[in-house]
Design a protein around this motif. Sequence first.
Motif, PDB file in Angstrom:
ATOM      1  N   THR A 243       0.900  -1.092   0.046  1.00 31.34           N
ATOM      2  CA  THR A 243       0.087  -0.132  -0.189  1.00 31.34           C
ATOM      3  C   THR A 243       0.883   1.200   0.007  1.00 31.34           C
ATOM      4  OG1 THR A 243      -1.651  -1.247   1.315  1.00 31.34           O
ATOM      5  CG2 THR A 243      -1.837   1.197   1.102  1.00 31.34           C
ATOM      6  N   ASN A 244       0.545   2.118  -0.795  1.00 28.16           N
ATOM      7  CA  ASN A 244       1.183   3.571  -0.699  1.00 28.16           C
ATOM      8  C   ASN A 244       0.169   4.570  -0.090  1.00 28.16           C
ATOM      9  OD1 ASN A 244       2.540   6.012  -1.333  1.00 28.16           O
ATOM     10  ND2 ASN A 244       2.187   5.843  -3.505  1.00 28.16           N
ATOM     11  N   TYR A 245       0.689   4.715   1.187  1.00 27.03           N
ATOM     12  CA  TYR A 245      -0.183   5.387   2.279  1.00 27.03           C
ATOM     13  C   TYR A 245       0.109   7.018   1.879  1.00 27.03           C
ATOM     14  CZ  TYR A 245      -1.045   1.107   4.890  1.00 27.03           C
ATOM     15  OH  TYR A 245      -1.672   0.003   5.182  1.00 27.03           O
ATOM     16  N   GLU A 246       0.935   7.299   1.064  1.00 27.07           N
ATOM     17  CA  GLU A 246       1.146   8.643   0.828  1.00 27.07           C
ATOM     18  C   GLU A 246       0.261   9.132  -0.392  1.00 27.07           C
ATOM     19  OE1 GLU A 246       5.757   9.826   0.687  1.00 27.07           O
ATOM     20  OE2 GLU A 246       5.523   7.744  -0.037  1.00 27.07           O
ATOM     21  N   GLN A 247      -0.558   8.023  -0.816  1.00 26.49           N
ATOM     22  CA  GLN A 247      -1.589   8.607  -1.936  1.00 26.49           C
ATOM     23  C   GLN A 247      -2.411   9.775  -1.189  1.00 26.49           C
ATOM     24  OE1 GLN A 247      -3.549   9.234  -4.664  1.00 26.49           O
ATOM     25  NE2 GLN A 247      -3.182   7.084  -5.256  1.00 26.49           N
ATOM     26  N   GLN A 248      -2.568  10.736  -2.034  1.00 28.00           N
ATOM     27  CA  GLN A 248      -3.369  11.938  -1.521  1.00 28.00           C
ATOM     28  C   GLN A 248      -4.812  11.766  -2.030  1.00 28.00           C
ATOM     29  OE1 GLN A 248      -1.784  14.416   0.596  1.00 28.00           O
ATOM     30  NE2 GLN A 248      -0.415  12.728   0.683  1.00 28.00           N
ATOM     31  N   ASP A 249      -5.283  11.151  -2.982  1.00 28.99           N
ATOM     32  CA  ASP A 249      -6.702  10.849  -3.313  1.00 28.99           C
ATOM     33  C   ASP A 249      -7.230   9.667  -2.382  1.00 28.99           C
ATOM     34  OD1 ASP A 249      -9.017  10.270  -4.297  1.00 28.99           O
ATOM     35  OD2 ASP A 249      -8.570  10.564  -6.232  1.00 28.99           O
ATOM     36  N   LYS A 250      -7.547  10.154  -1.172  1.00 29.79           N
ATOM     37  CA  LYS A 250      -7.921   9.166  -0.050  1.00 29.79           C
ATOM     38  C   LYS A 250      -9.089   8.295  -0.335  1.00 29.79           C
ATOM     39  CE  LYS A 250      -4.540  10.940   2.388  1.00 29.79           C
ATOM     40  NZ  LYS A 250      -3.423   9.811   2.359  1.00 29.79           N
ATOM     41  N   GLU A 251      -9.968   8.748  -1.293  1.00 30.40           N
ATOM     42  CA  GLU A 251     -10.765   7.648  -1.617  1.00 30.40           C
ATOM     43  C   GLU A 251     -10.558   6.863  -2.631  1.00 30.40           C
ATOM     44  OE1 GLU A 251     -14.203   6.816  -1.130  1.00 30.40           O
ATOM     45  OE2 GLU A 251     -13.785   7.836   0.644  1.00 30.40           O
ATOM     46  N   GLN A 252      -9.331   7.130  -3.445  1.00 31.21           N
ATOM     47  CA  GLN A 252      -8.639   6.125  -4.257  1.00 31.21           C
ATOM     48  C   GLN A 252      -7.927   5.181  -3.521  1.00 31.21           C
ATOM     49  OE1 GLN A 252      -8.911   6.004  -7.785  1.00 31.21           O
ATOM     50  NE2 GLN A 252      -7.924   4.213  -7.467  1.00 31.21           N
ATOM     51  N   LEU A 253      -7.064   5.739  -2.587  1.00 34.71           N
ATOM     52  CA  LEU A 253      -6.348   4.950  -1.655  1.00 34.71           C
ATOM     53  C   LEU A 253      -7.370   3.821  -0.940  1.00 34.71           C
ATOM     54  CD1 LEU A 253      -3.874   4.058   0.109  1.00 34.71           C
ATOM     55  CD2 LEU A 253      -4.414   6.040   1.615  1.00 34.71           C
ATOM     56  N   ARG A 254      -8.540   4.381  -0.397  1.00 33.83           N
ATOM     57  CA  ARG A 254      -9.281   3.254   0.167  1.00 33.83           C
ATOM     58  C   ARG A 254      -9.598   2.058  -0.724  1.00 33.83           C
ATOM     59  NH1 ARG A 254     -15.275   4.827   2.970  1.00 33.83           N
ATOM     60  NH2 ARG A 254     -15.633   3.076   3.981  1.00 33.83           N
ATOM     61  N   MET A 255     -10.117   2.400  -1.984  1.00 31.78           N
ATOM     62  CA  MET A 255     -10.543   1.612  -2.925  1.00 31.78           C
ATOM     63  C   MET A 255      -9.437   0.445  -3.403  1.00 31.78           C
ATOM     64  SD  MET A 255     -13.582   0.720  -4.014  1.00 31.78           S
ATOM     65  CE  MET A 255     -13.437  -0.989  -4.668  1.00 31.78           C
ATOM     66  N   ASP A 256      -8.301   0.993  -3.422  1.00 30.58           N
ATOM     67  CA  ASP A 256      -7.056   0.304  -3.892  1.00 30.58           C
ATOM     68  C   ASP A 256      -6.752  -0.594  -2.720  1.00 30.58           C
ATOM     69  OD1 ASP A 256      -6.898   1.706  -6.188  1.00 30.58           O
ATOM     70  OD2 ASP A 256      -5.041   2.990  -5.268  1.00 30.58           O
ATOM     71  N   VAL A 257      -6.828  -0.236  -1.492  1.00 27.53           N
ATOM     72  CA  VAL A 257      -6.604  -1.209  -0.380  1.00 27.53           C
ATOM     73  C   VAL A 257      -7.864  -2.187  -0.558  1.00 27.53           C
ATOM     74  CG1 VAL A 257      -6.782  -1.581   2.137  1.00 27.53           C
ATOM     75  CG2 VAL A 257      -5.476   0.311   1.138  1.00 27.53           C
ATOM     76  N   ILE A 258      -9.207  -1.985  -0.700  1.00 32.45           N
ATOM     77  CA  ILE A 258     -10.264  -2.704  -0.794  1.00 32.45           C
ATOM     78  C   ILE A 258     -10.095  -3.794  -1.926  1.00 32.45           C
ATOM     79  CG2 ILE A 258     -12.713  -3.037  -1.285  1.00 32.45           C
ATOM     80  CD1 ILE A 258     -12.896  -0.429   0.368  1.00 32.45           C
ATOM     81  N   ASP A 259      -9.594  -3.253  -3.006  1.00 33.22           N
ATOM     82  CA  ASP A 259      -9.318  -4.274  -4.083  1.00 33.22           C
ATOM     83  C   ASP A 259      -8.204  -5.128  -3.987  1.00 33.22           C
ATOM     84  OD1 ASP A 259      -9.537  -4.593  -7.276  1.00 33.22           O
ATOM     85  OD2 ASP A 259      -7.423  -3.975  -6.821  1.00 33.22           O
ATOM     86  N   GLU A 260      -7.136  -4.739  -3.367  1.00 36.43           N
ATOM     87  CA  GLU A 260      -6.082  -5.681  -2.997  1.00 36.43           C
ATOM     88  C   GLU A 260      -6.637  -6.651  -1.987  1.00 36.43           C
ATOM     89  OE1 GLU A 260      -2.712  -7.667  -1.204  1.00 36.43           O
ATOM     90  OE2 GLU A 260      -4.219  -6.286  -0.063  1.00 36.43           O
ATOM     91  N   GLN A 261      -7.556  -6.529  -0.967  1.00 40.08           N
ATOM     92  CA  GLN A 261      -8.137  -7.314  -0.185  1.00 40.08           C
ATOM     93  C   GLN A 261      -9.098  -8.193  -0.895  1.00 40.08           C
ATOM     94  OE1 GLN A 261     -10.075  -4.485   2.646  1.00 40.08           O
ATOM     95  NE2 GLN A 261      -8.130  -4.647   4.005  1.00 40.08           N
ATOM     96  N   ILE A 262      -9.734  -7.884  -1.742  1.00 45.91           N
ATOM     97  CA  ILE A 262     -10.793  -8.621  -2.400  1.00 45.91           C
ATOM     98  C   ILE A 262      -9.806  -9.757  -3.355  1.00 45.91           C
ATOM     99  CG2 ILE A 262     -12.351  -8.640  -4.267  1.00 45.91           C
ATOM    100  CD1 ILE A 262     -13.523  -6.060  -3.467  1.00 45.91           C
ATOM    101  N   GLN A 263      -8.661  -9.254  -3.899  1.00 45.72           N
ATOM    102  CA  GLN A 263      -8.106  -9.949  -4.821  1.00 45.72           C
ATOM    103  C   GLN A 263      -7.270 -11.114  -4.104  1.00 45.72           C
ATOM    104  OE1 GLN A 263      -5.584  -8.658  -7.962  1.00 45.72           O
ATOM    105  NE2 GLN A 263      -6.044  -6.545  -7.742  1.00 45.72           N
TER     106      GLN A 263
END
Length: 953
Positions: free
Chosen positions: A328-348
């Motif tokens: 996870t890149n926790y420096e991502q400034q688009d926090k909604e995008q970060l949240r969805m990226d983490v969720i996507d990784e969890q689903i995968q």
Amino acid sequence: MLQTEPKTCLMRIPVFILLVSGLMSPAWSAEAAGKVSDKGIEFFESKIRPVLIKHCYECHAADSKSIRGGLLLDTRAGLLKGGDSGPALEPGKPAESMLLESLRFESFEMPPSGKLSPEIIADFETWIKMGAPDPRDGESKIVKQSIDIEAGKQFWAFRPITDHPVPTVTDADWNETDIDRLVRARQEQQKLKPSATASRTTLVRRLYYDLTGLPPTPAQIDRYLKDPSPAATEKLVDELLASPHFGERWGRYWLDIARYSQSTGGGRSLLYDSAWRYRNYVIDSFNADKPYDQFITEQIAGDLLEAKDYQQQREHLVATAFLLLGPTNYEQQDKEQLRMDVIDEQIQTVGRAFLSMTLGCARCHDHKFDPVPASDYYALAGIFRSTKMLTPGNVSGWTKRPLPLPTPEKMKYDAYHQTLASLDSQIKSKQGELKLLRENLNTITLDDSSATLIGDWKESTFYKDYIGKGYIHDQHTAKGKKLVKFSPRKLKSGRYDVQLAYNSAESRASRVPITIKTPKGEQTVYLNQRLQPTDGAFASVGEFEFSGTKADEIIVSNEGTDGYVIVDAIRFISAPVIAADKNQQQAAVSEYKQTLLKIKETKHQLTALKKEMEQHKKAAPPAVPEIMAVDEQDEPGDFHVLIRGDVHHPGKQVPRGFITVAQTSKAPTIPADASGRRELARWITDPQNPLTARVYVNRLWHHLFGSGLVRTVDNFGFRGEKPSHPELLDHLALKLIENGWSTKAMIREIVLSKTYQLSSRSTAEQRELDPDNRLLSHQNHRRLDAEAIRDTILFMSGTLDLSQHDQTIRPDTKSEYGYQFHNQFRSVYVPVFRNRLHELLAIFDFPDPNLSVGRRNTSTLSTQALYLMNNPFVIEQAQHTAERLLEKYPDDESARIDALFRMSLGRLPSTVEKNNTASFLNQTNPQDSTTELERWTACCQTIIACIDFRYIK
């Protein structure tokens, strides 16, 4: 046998090492199927297609209003053909690909809306290097496809697990176990004769490595070989299953699947400081033979489970780190995008780990190959969006929770914090009272930092309890040349008690002149700073009438003083105005004095409370460690399908749920006030789920045979392979469930089968009729994994630390970059970082911790042989091994050679091998000045570098 012959025994050590290091890949090693294409397609679906859709299709798709540059990017054919400027890419050649140049703004500047992030551009470079795998074919247009769930359920992986009848076989030797009958029946259909059973010497080494990841000692080999009982193998298997090293071996396999790492990867790559707890949880779970369904449930929803004591509560919380360990890149400034990226990784990860499904491919659209609509993906996304996993901030973080404590410790901890909270509340209350009292007195305080200074005044914070940021003093120099001027601009006209703040000491001035200037004139008074201030901080210099104009001024001078002059702050407290009515005046003065008395009393109470808090803090219990763990969101709820996977373009809302095609019974209902993780775990572990048990037993089989019954162990979908023995796969899955989801019971049944215990020697007939050994007519030669290679090298040298470890990252470590691996414990405890791996592990195909990996790559590269020949670590351990042998057998070279072969290869040397080794050790050359230790070190290193060392027969 070692790859040496009597005629090729060389005179120089380096060449001798080259002879036996085995640079060529053996023809008999187990092959992996479909790996590159599967990973490539998955990479395209998760990293490339979403970017093309979001940033390119508007101008470069068949349904675009205006196709720019004649370039279509919505099919592979369009990419290869290119547009007006030529082909968009050259597969495998990033430097020659115009698409990559355009993304880098080197030729064209695409997309025109702005340059993409470096991470996305790097993904395109990686994809092109992979050969630009792209499943899109046909005409250059996007065709809407509908998914037929009922038709999908007819696919083998989604059918219910069936209890097939076990066939009888004509070969009497194969009628002992159901596994053997199911395997032999297929062989008989093909008229294929199996190999003989492996020798006991071969089998004992195989069992030790497969079950513990460590080689057997000569004593352990002898004990097994000397046991004549029919149950000797059974007893050995039970002993190895009970070993604490079993969990280290099989736990490491799960850590591959869990994409375990102790760093975040991406951006500055932070350290997961408590990830080791999850690693040890996994090891302990395998050692305790935790039922697999419980193991799954704890990792998905452990925080929601009831616990019988604090230790079980710890296990449950630590287990949920599974959901947080992803890259996870926790420096991502688009926090909604970060949240969805983490969720996507969890689903995968959940999909791959427990179901062997590539669910991430349904983020932007319905799955292109499997019957998984995007609505199923977002049904799962709603579950994980209802889970707390991120903490806010410019650089976000992962959720942490306090480690549960034993009851006595928790009582002490709670009592301490209750008292602390009470004191804090009392202090805040007194501070409020003091503020109100001062407001009633119309108090104004000016710090020394707001004064005008004339002369050289020294700032200081030496004495504590100062006002503001510090105080100043005249340094006891330049008397009569230094002034501090206060101009109370906000002071309203009226009568005020003027007070100066200072700290007292014998070195202070005994007569400090303080001049009060008003429009009515000026007056100088003197203050003895050797005396303690009246209320501990401020001392009154008198009451004066002020006009509330610029003419009001307070001047502190050091003229004629006999010590240090201290100026901290000046305070103005509204005082009663002299009234005509004497009684009114007396009442005002009385009220004023009572207020001052209350202020003084309140300050003393406040000081006492602060001292009590300081004393209380000195008796504080140890800080409670924080652990990676998830929690429920305050307001769980369903989520929307995201148009083209774009978090900023939500579509219709879908209820939380599971994968429709894999539902063979009624799915659990998700309560409105819960995330749904508990129900997700219940659905995954339902015995009626067609995937979970099949996937797990296939993983176990893969690790014991080098190839699963379904070779694509991470993909049970349409692009995966079908099982070689579907009836056997179902038999094992049902057996797993019947035995309470016991991992050890399943492994025990497999390794005690005749199929597992076959020799790895194959016949010409077997190789011709079944070149991939799918019918299991013999065991597969398997290379040791990276951890076993390293552990065995240390085991031989006598330096391997076999104890369990907790945190193994050095305490002073701030970053993974440049980390030096200096330790001798088992490889499972070596720190795993996403941007830096232990060199030996990386060279011998340690899995990428950014991905969930159920089947490791097995490569044969020159760098591996060169590492074993030249690396200082290998040379040092070879020397330690030589020293051990020379110490134990100082006068018996023959015994020394035998011992070396037995401790490294698990067997005695053949006559040829022993003669070659003796010849090498005793070669005579007038120019050869090597010592006996050096010759033995080279000999030990040669054994380490040979093929037999790295492979299990």
